[in-house]
Design an enzyme around this catalytic site. Structure first.
Site, short mmCIF file in Angstrom:
data_model
loop_
_atom_site.label_atom_id
_atom_site.label_comp_id
_atom_site.label_asym_id
_atom_site.label_seq_id
_atom_site.Cartn_x
_atom_site.Cartn_y
_atom_site.Cartn_z
N ASP A 159 -4.58 -6.79 -4.94
CA ASP A 159 -3.36 -7.59 -4.87
C ASP A 159 -3.75 -9.06 -4.74
O ASP A 159 -4.86 -9.38 -4.28
CB ASP A 159 -2.45 -7.18 -3.72
CG ASP A 159 -1.00 -7.54 -4.00
OD1 ASP A 159 -0.28 -6.71 -4.59
OD2 ASP A 159 -0.59 -8.66 -3.65
N ASP A 163 1.74 -0.54 -11.02
CA ASP A 163 3.15 -0.70 -10.62
C ASP A 163 3.39 -2.20 -10.65
O ASP A 163 3.19 -2.90 -9.65
CB ASP A 163 3.37 -0.09 -9.24
CG ASP A 163 4.83 -0.05 -8.86
OD1 ASP A 163 5.65 0.41 -9.67
OD2 ASP A 163 5.17 -0.49 -7.74
N CYS A 178 10.01 -1.30 -10.83
CA CYS A 178 11.30 -1.01 -10.20
C CYS A 178 12.36 -1.86 -10.90
O CYS A 178 13.15 -2.56 -10.27
CB CYS A 178 11.27 -1.25 -8.70
SG CYS A 178 10.76 -2.91 -8.20
N ASP A 207 -6.61 -10.82 -8.67
CA ASP A 207 -5.61 -10.74 -9.74
C ASP A 207 -5.99 -9.56 -10.64
O ASP A 207 -7.14 -9.45 -11.07
CB ASP A 207 -5.60 -12.04 -10.54
CG ASP A 207 -4.43 -12.13 -11.51
OD1 ASP A 207 -4.19 -11.16 -12.24
OD2 ASP A 207 -3.77 -13.20 -11.54
N GLY A 245 0.76 -1.24 0.00
CA GLY A 245 0.00 0.00 0.00
C GLY A 245 0.79 1.29 0.00
O GLY A 245 0.21 2.35 0.23
N GLY A 246 2.08 1.24 -0.30
CA GLY A 246 2.85 2.48 -0.33
C GLY A 246 2.26 3.49 -1.30
O GLY A 246 2.05 4.66 -0.96
N LYS A 247 1.97 3.05 -2.52
CA LYS A 247 1.45 3.97 -3.53
C LYS A 247 -0.05 4.17 -3.39
O LYS A 247 -0.56 5.24 -3.72
CB LYS A 247 1.84 3.47 -4.92
CG LYS A 247 3.35 3.48 -5.16
CD LYS A 247 3.71 2.98 -6.53
CE LYS A 247 5.23 2.93 -6.72
NZ LYS A 247 5.88 1.96 -5.81
#
Length: 331
Positions: A165, A208, A260, A192, A146-148
């Site tokens: 997720d 992401d 990333c 999904d 949940g960072g973003k």
């Protein structure tokens, strides 16, 4: 031709073209094809070695100030009063660079009560590129912990943020982070992202994507072997996720695709393969004023020149994690 077929053609040509220096691979304990990717990507053996020699201390240590509860200057003053050395992170209006701190960042009272979130300098950029401030339906299609998703909530605390997720464990961590930060407009689904169309259309969507994490090479947790077949498996999944996500955009909606990873295979090749197989979408410039342009040629494979509008970040050039960001609009 389907997106997956286009991708496989590109992957096959790349695999046949890659050649790497075995002595450099031996020195860093990595597969020759992995080192070959860096030489091809960066244009020289010398710069590939610079990339490989970057360590954790070369990447800016940053936090995202939770501006729904405190402004950046006030948090900076509070941390400095506790002997931390901080400065503004100029590429994010709520970012602070922590140059030194006497204790671990997670141990600060200000962290425990949700005044900041520990987040890498490049990790903050995809949500800034997404600009979710005025959207009414927003999704984070691969939210992880949940960072973003909480960052999106910070930009737009009044609209629901749908977070997906496939990991129940990560969604439990998301719940804890959202509670600590006061991000109460997040609705989480154990789902999904390839099934996201069942949730309707979105104005803004962040993908992401799950990736090899090759941009995390400077960190001990990220320094590991990543053979070419792992990269190719990741790219095939990313094509499926991106196709599904784009189809769930409403008219005029925008999607930010990020990883990333610095790999061409997981980024420009994925995006170009999908866009060439779908009508009605166009790339939009990633307006961050920071980073290198996207690649349009790699290991004998060329993609359309508008892929330059993506943005790339490298540890040895930008003092960030390795990241790639593309922005796509449904016409």
């Amino acid at each position: 031709m389907s997106a997956l077929e286009r991708l496989n053609m590109g992957l096959s040509r790349i695999r046949e073209s890659l050649r790497g220096p075995s002595d450099l691979a031996d020195r860093y304990g990595l597969p020759v094809d992995q080192v070959a990717r860096y030489v091809e990507l960066l244009g020289s053996r010398r710069e590939a070695e610079e990339f490989l020699s970057v360590g954790e201390d070369d990447v800016m240590r940053t936090v995202r100030v939770n501006t729904t509860r405190i402004d950046r200057d006030e948090l900076a003053e509070r941390l400095e009063a506790k002997d931390a050395s901080v400065r503004p992170y100029k590429h994010a209006p709520y970012g602070l660079v922590i140059e030194d701190s006497p204790v671990a960042l997670a141990a600060y009272h200000e962290h425990l009560v949700g005044l900041f979130y520990i987040q890498g300098p490049a990790s903050m950029l995809p949500v800034l590129a997404l600009s979710p401030e005025d959207a009414s339906r927003i999704a984070d299609a691969a939210s992880g912990v949940g960072g973003k998703a909480t960052q999106i909530s910070q930009h737009n605390p009044h609209s629901p943020v749908i977070a997906l997720d496939v990991s129940e464990r990560k969604l439990m961590a998301l719940k804890a982070n959202a509670s600590r930060l006061g991000a109460f407009n997040i609705v989480a689904y154990l789902m999904d992202a390839r099934e996201i169309s069942s949730l309707g259309n979105f104005d803004r969507l962040l993908l992401d994507a799950p990736c090899t994490g090759e941009g995390l090479m400077p960190f001990p947790r990220g320094r590991r072997a990543r053979p070419q077949d792992e990269v190719e498996r990741a790219a095939r999944l990313q094509v499926e996720l991106l196709e599904s996500a784009l189809k769930s955009l409403g008219e005029g909606g925008e999607l930010v695709y990020s990883t990333c990873s610095t790999n061409f295979e997981e980024n420009e090749l994925v995006v170009s393969s999908v866009l060439e197989s779908l009508d009605g979408f166009s790339l939009v410039d990633v307006s961050l004023g920071f980073g290198d342009p996207g690649l349009i040629e790699y290991a004998g494979v060329r993609v359309p020149s508008h892929l330059r509008s993506c943005r790339r970040f490298y540890p040895h050039r930008h003092n960030t994690e390795g990241f790639t960001i593309c922005r796509i609009r449904r016409l």
